[in-house]
Scaffold this motif. Structure first.
Motif, PDB file in Angstrom:
ATOM      1  N   ARG A 189       0.826  -1.202   0.000  1.00  0.00           N
ATOM      2  CA  ARG A 189       0.000   0.000   0.000  1.00  0.00           C
ATOM      3  C   ARG A 189       0.869   1.263   0.000  1.00  0.00           C
ATOM      4  N   LYS A 190       1.945   1.248   0.771  1.00  0.00           N
ATOM      5  CA  LYS A 190       2.848   2.408   0.796  1.00  0.00           C
ATOM      6  C   LYS A 190       3.525   2.615  -0.563  1.00  0.00           C
ATOM      7  N   ARG A 205       1.679   6.365  -7.102  1.00  0.00           N
ATOM      8  CA  ARG A 205       0.543   7.188  -7.542  1.00  0.00           C
ATOM      9  C   ARG A 205       0.906   8.671  -7.572  1.00  0.00           C
ATOM     10  N   LYS A 206       1.712   9.111  -6.630  1.00  0.00           N
ATOM     11  CA  LYS A 206       2.136  10.508  -6.624  1.00  0.00           C
ATOM     12  C   LYS A 206       3.191  10.792  -7.691  1.00  0.00           C
ATOM     13  N   ARG A 207       4.059   9.824  -7.958  1.00  0.00           N
ATOM     14  CA  ARG A 207       5.185  10.072  -8.861  1.00  0.00           C
ATOM     15  C   ARG A 207       4.819   9.870 -10.326  1.00  0.00           C
ATOM     16  N   ASN A 208       4.100   8.788 -10.631  1.00  0.00           N
ATOM     17  CA  ASN A 208       3.773   8.474 -12.027  1.00  0.00           C
ATOM     18  C   ASN A 208       2.367   7.873 -12.046  1.00  0.00           C
ATOM     19  N   TYR A 209       1.379   8.742 -12.279  1.00  0.00           N
ATOM     20  CA  TYR A 209      -0.009   8.298 -12.194  1.00  0.00           C
ATOM     21  C   TYR A 209      -0.384   7.384 -13.353  1.00  0.00           C
ATOM     22  N   GLU A 210       0.160   7.607 -14.548  1.00  0.00           N
ATOM     23  CA  GLU A 210      -0.175   6.764 -15.704  1.00  0.00           C
ATOM     24  C   GLU A 210       0.295   5.329 -15.484  1.00  0.00           C
ATOM     25  N   LEU A 263      -0.522  -0.341 -13.885  1.00  0.00           N
ATOM     26  CA  LEU A 263      -0.144  -1.420 -12.968  1.00  0.00           C
ATOM     27  C   LEU A 263      -1.369  -2.050 -12.305  1.00  0.00           C
ATOM     28  N   LEU A 264      -2.346  -1.230 -11.963  1.00  0.00           N
ATOM     29  CA  LEU A 264      -3.571  -1.767 -11.357  1.00  0.00           C
ATOM     30  C   LEU A 264      -4.309  -2.691 -12.314  1.00  0.00           C
ATOM     31  N   SER A 324      -8.143   1.934  -3.091  1.00  0.00           N
ATOM     32  CA  SER A 324      -9.060   2.730  -2.271  1.00  0.00           C
ATOM     33  C   SER A 324      -8.196   3.607  -1.376  1.00  0.00           C
ATOM     34  N   PRO A 325      -8.238   4.920  -1.552  1.00  0.00           N
ATOM     35  CA  PRO A 325      -7.361   5.796  -0.762  1.00  0.00           C
ATOM     36  C   PRO A 325      -7.681   5.715   0.718  1.00  0.00           C
ATOM     37  N   PRO A 326      -6.689   5.719   1.573  1.00  0.00           N
ATOM     38  CA  PRO A 326      -6.946   5.649   3.022  1.00  0.00           C
ATOM     39  C   PRO A 326      -7.540   6.950   3.533  1.00  0.00           C
ATOM     40  N   PRO A 327      -8.222   6.915   4.666  1.00  0.00           N
ATOM     41  CA  PRO A 327      -8.793   8.155   5.222  1.00  0.00           C
ATOM     42  C   PRO A 327      -7.697   9.126   5.666  1.00  0.00           C
ATOM     43  N   GLU A 328      -8.057  10.394   5.741  1.00  0.00           N
ATOM     44  CA  GLU A 328      -7.083  11.406   6.128  1.00  0.00           C
ATOM     45  C   GLU A 328      -6.645  11.238   7.576  1.00  0.00           C
TER      46      GLU A 328
END
Length: 294
Positions: free
Chosen positions: A194-195, A201-206, A211-212, A220-224
């Protein structure tokens, strides 16, 4: 002494006696003597009764003396039937892989191309261990996400490796509930993946999206922030939700009433100017006049 203790003692005694070579030798000798004596008696009886060579003789295997080993197995299995584990569903150990393909490391051996079919089968995945199947799946998943042929330290390749490790541990953890060591390993691997996915996701979104799709994963993004659930916090949350619902309903009613007042004012202006009214405006004028008359 209880019945279960007697059964267990009898089972241990019979198993220890059955494993001795002398017991096996005695059983074989008795079986050979019984078969030979039975054959001699059958030949003598056929000579007296006039049987020919082509006639069918009675079966000799059904008349063999049974050793104590046969009786002890049934007794022991019935005594310990309640301790037997439930039958597990069969699992496909190949998981989409071709059992005929060679194991990892033997695909480039030239001698296997001209070897016998039995030799090829010995070095195939059909005769391979679970570790061989896991290594083959890991290599295929790494090749599917790798941009360059010899890329090893890439983040996508590491994520693919961890994903195969998780998928190999998941059925084992599901079937063995008390194996807490492998369960902790699997949960740690999930957190580590997950990390890595968050950083990719922050570095290379495409590449993250690609990859997914290739690894068949969902993000699923974790809560804030994480809040501890207490009775006070749950009551506060329920109160806030109820107040928000009442506020939304009151605001919706106000908007409806304000719209009708605006339409009524427009209808009065149109009537004074002598312009044509719509059906909604006419109905609002009629309704307002009835209310004022009452």
């Amino acid at each position: 002494m209880a019945v279960a203790d007697i059964t267990a003692h009898l089972r241990r005694t019979i198993i220890s006696f059955r494993n001795t070579k002398r017991f096996d030798t005695i059983c074989r000798i008795n079986q050979v003597r019984a078969v030979s004596s039975l054959a001699m008696s059958n030949s003598a009886a056929s000579g007296r009764s006039g049987h020919q060579v082509g006639d069918r003789a009675p079966s000799s295997t059904s008349m063999l003396p049974r050793s104590p080993m046969h009786f002890s197995r049934g007794l022991a299995s019935r005594a310990h039937m309640k301790y037997n584990k439930r039958k597990k569903e069969p699992v496909d150990r190949f998981g989409g892989l071709d059992p005929a393909q060679p194991r990892l490391g033997f695909e480039k051996v030239k001698e296997l191309e001209t070897a016998n079919e039995n030799v090829k089968k010995l070095f195939s995945l059909d005769f391979g261990t679970g570790n061989d199947l896991h290594n083959m799946r890991r290599k295929l998943s790494q090749d599917s996400v790798r941009d360059k042929p010899d890329e090893k330290d890439d983040l996508a390749v590491k994520i693919a490796t961890i994903t195969e490790h998780i998928r190999a541990l998941a059925p084992h953890v599901e079937n063995n509930k008390k194996d807490s060591v492998n369960k902790v390993r699997m949960l740690n691997a999930i957190d580590r993946r997950r990390k890595m996915l968050k950083y990719l996701r922050k570095r290379n979104y495409e590449r993250f999206e690609r990859l997914l799709v290739e690894l068949n994963l969902t993000w699923s993004p974790p809560p804030e922030f994480y809040r501890r659930k207490t009775r006070r916090s749950m009551e506060k949350k329920a109160t806030v939700q109820e107040a928000y619902a009442k506020r939304s309903l009151a605001l919706k009613e106000f908007e409806t009433r304000w719209r009708q007042e605006q339409l009524l004012e427009i209808a009065h202006l149109k009537e004074e100017l002598g312009k044509e009214l719509t059906e909604e405006e006419q109905s609002l004028l009629t309704k307002s006049r009835e209310e004022t008359a009452v």
